[in-house]
Write a protein that holds these residues in place. Structure first.
Motif, PDB file in Angstrom:
ATOM      1  N   GLN A  78      36.506   5.473 -20.474  1.00 46.74           N
ATOM      2  CA  GLN A  78      37.896   5.911 -20.429  1.00 46.74           C
ATOM      3  C   GLN A  78      38.061   7.405 -20.693  1.00 46.74           C
ATOM      4  OE1 GLN A  78      40.615   3.404 -22.542  1.00 46.74           O
ATOM      5  NE2 GLN A  78      42.271   4.887 -22.471  1.00 46.74           N
ATOM      6  N   PHE A  79      37.231   7.960 -21.581  1.00 49.30           N
ATOM      7  CA  PHE A  79      37.407   9.362 -21.963  1.00 49.30           C
ATOM      8  C   PHE A  79      36.309  10.274 -21.400  1.00 49.30           C
ATOM      9  CE2 PHE A  79      39.744   6.925 -25.142  1.00 49.30           C
ATOM     10  CZ  PHE A  79      40.989   7.520 -25.019  1.00 49.30           C
ATOM     11  N   HIS A  80      35.447   9.725 -20.559  1.00 49.74           N
ATOM     12  CA  HIS A  80      34.414  10.496 -19.859  1.00 49.74           C
ATOM     13  C   HIS A  80      33.521  11.274 -20.818  1.00 49.74           C
ATOM     14  CE1 HIS A  80      36.596   9.352 -16.295  1.00 49.74           C
ATOM     15  NE2 HIS A  80      37.691   9.843 -16.837  1.00 49.74           N
ATOM     16  N   VAL A  81      33.007  10.560 -21.825  1.00 49.99           N
ATOM     17  CA  VAL A  81      32.069  11.135 -22.780  1.00 49.99           C
ATOM     18  C   VAL A  81      30.827  10.250 -22.823  1.00 49.99           C
ATOM     19  CG1 VAL A  81      33.854  12.236 -24.209  1.00 49.99           C
ATOM     20  CG2 VAL A  81      33.078   9.915 -24.763  1.00 49.99           C
ATOM     21  N   PRO A  82      29.707  10.785 -23.303  1.00 49.90           N
ATOM     22  CA  PRO A  82      28.503   9.961 -23.353  1.00 49.90           C
ATOM     23  C   PRO A  82      28.539   8.919 -24.475  1.00 49.90           C
ATOM     24  CG  PRO A  82      28.046  12.164 -24.188  1.00 49.90           C
ATOM     25  CD  PRO A  82      29.449  12.178 -23.665  1.00 49.90           C
ATOM     26  N   LEU A  83      27.994   7.753 -24.179  1.00 51.33           N
ATOM     27  CA  LEU A  83      27.734   6.746 -25.201  1.00 51.33           C
ATOM     28  C   LEU A  83      26.402   7.136 -25.823  1.00 51.33           C
ATOM     29  CD1 LEU A  83      28.206   4.102 -26.704  1.00 51.33           C
ATOM     30  CD2 LEU A  83      27.170   2.914 -24.757  1.00 51.33           C
ATOM     31  N   LEU A  84      26.422   7.605 -27.038  1.00 52.41           N
ATOM     32  CA  LEU A  84      25.229   8.162 -27.670  1.00 52.41           C
ATOM     33  C   LEU A  84      24.322   7.108 -28.283  1.00 52.41           C
ATOM     34  CD1 LEU A  84      27.006  11.155 -29.425  1.00 52.41           C
ATOM     35  CD2 LEU A  84      25.659  11.209 -27.317  1.00 52.41           C
ATOM     36  N   MET A  85      24.919   6.000 -28.721  1.00 52.39           N
ATOM     37  CA  MET A  85      24.106   5.013 -29.431  1.00 52.39           C
ATOM     38  C   MET A  85      24.915   3.747 -29.674  1.00 52.39           C
ATOM     39  SD  MET A  85      22.516   5.666 -33.217  1.00 52.39           S
ATOM     40  CE  MET A  85      21.779   4.334 -34.135  1.00 52.39           C
ATOM     41  N   LYS A  86      24.192   2.621 -29.692  1.00 50.95           N
ATOM     42  CA  LYS A  86      24.739   1.349 -30.152  1.00 50.95           C
ATOM     43  C   LYS A  86      23.797   0.837 -31.240  1.00 50.95           C
ATOM     44  CE  LYS A  86      26.847  -0.455 -25.906  1.00 50.95           C
ATOM     45  NZ  LYS A  86      26.857  -1.629 -24.998  1.00 50.95           N
ATOM     46  N   TYR A  87      24.367   0.208 -32.256  1.00 49.78           N
ATOM     47  CA  TYR A  87      23.529  -0.397 -33.280  1.00 49.78           C
ATOM     48  C   TYR A  87      24.207  -1.659 -33.791  1.00 49.78           C
ATOM     49  CZ  TYR A  87      26.668   1.706 -36.707  1.00 49.78           C
ATOM     50  OH  TYR A  87      27.771   2.064 -37.422  1.00 49.78           O
ATOM     51  N   GLU A  88      23.423  -2.522 -34.415  1.00 53.98           N
ATOM     52  CA  GLU A  88      23.944  -3.796 -34.876  1.00 53.98           C
ATOM     53  C   GLU A  88      24.388  -3.735 -36.330  1.00 53.98           C
ATOM     54  OE1 GLU A  88      23.057  -8.502 -34.318  1.00 53.98           O
ATOM     55  OE2 GLU A  88      21.322  -7.201 -34.501  1.00 53.98           O
ATOM     56  N   LEU A  89      25.581  -4.265 -36.571  1.00 54.54           N
ATOM     57  CA  LEU A  89      26.169  -4.398 -37.900  1.00 54.54           C
ATOM     58  C   LEU A  89      26.132  -3.092 -38.678  1.00 54.54           C
ATOM     59  CD1 LEU A  89      24.787  -7.968 -38.650  1.00 54.54           C
ATOM     60  CD2 LEU A  89      27.067  -7.350 -37.816  1.00 54.54           C
TER      61      LEU A  89
END
Length: 134
Positions: free
Chosen positions: A91-102
């Motif tokens: 939506q905001f045209h920025v990079p997804l830098l990371m996903k992590y759990e909990l």
């Protein structure tokens, strides 16, 4: 680089605390304020992969200085794991830098700190290029 974080259940807050990252601020402290410097948003995912309303309201006001997103989630949700990051990035045209759990683990913290170092260097170089004319 400033990190603005949202933590509904405390997992994101625990992650920030575990990382000892010094330039982090709770979204509730800046909720109705304009952020006039570059920042990363760090958020949990709620429901079936939604962005928390408070985060969306904040970004509607402050998206001009948004430089990236980091999202927390639970792998039990399958394809909706940390999906708030995907939504914000799109939506905001920025990079997804990371996903992590909990609340993350030691490897996640190491990865986060490395990413933040790289983002800070990239932003510093970007600002320098804006100032210099060729």
């Amino acid at each position: 680089m400033k990190v603005i974080f949202y933590s509904l259940t405390g997992n994101v807050r625990r992650f920030i605390k575990k990382s000892n990252y010094s330039n982090a601020q709770d979204l509730y402290e800046v909720q109705n304020k304009i952020i006039d410097s570059p920042f990363i948003i760090m958020t949990s995912t709620i429901g079936f992969g939604q962005v928390p309303d408070d985060v969306m309201h904040f970004l509607e006001l402050n998206h001009a200085n948004l430089r990236g997103v980091i999202a927390s989630g639970n792998r039990n949700w399958g394809q909706n794991f940390a999906k708030s990051g995907d939504i914000i990035a799109s939506q905001f045209h920025v990079p997804l830098l990371m996903k992590y759990e909990l609340h993350g683990n030691a490897d996640d913290v190491t990865k986060f700190l490395s990413i933040m170092e790289k983002v800070a260097i990239q932003n510093e170089n970007f600002d320098r290029e804006k100032v210099q004319s060729y």
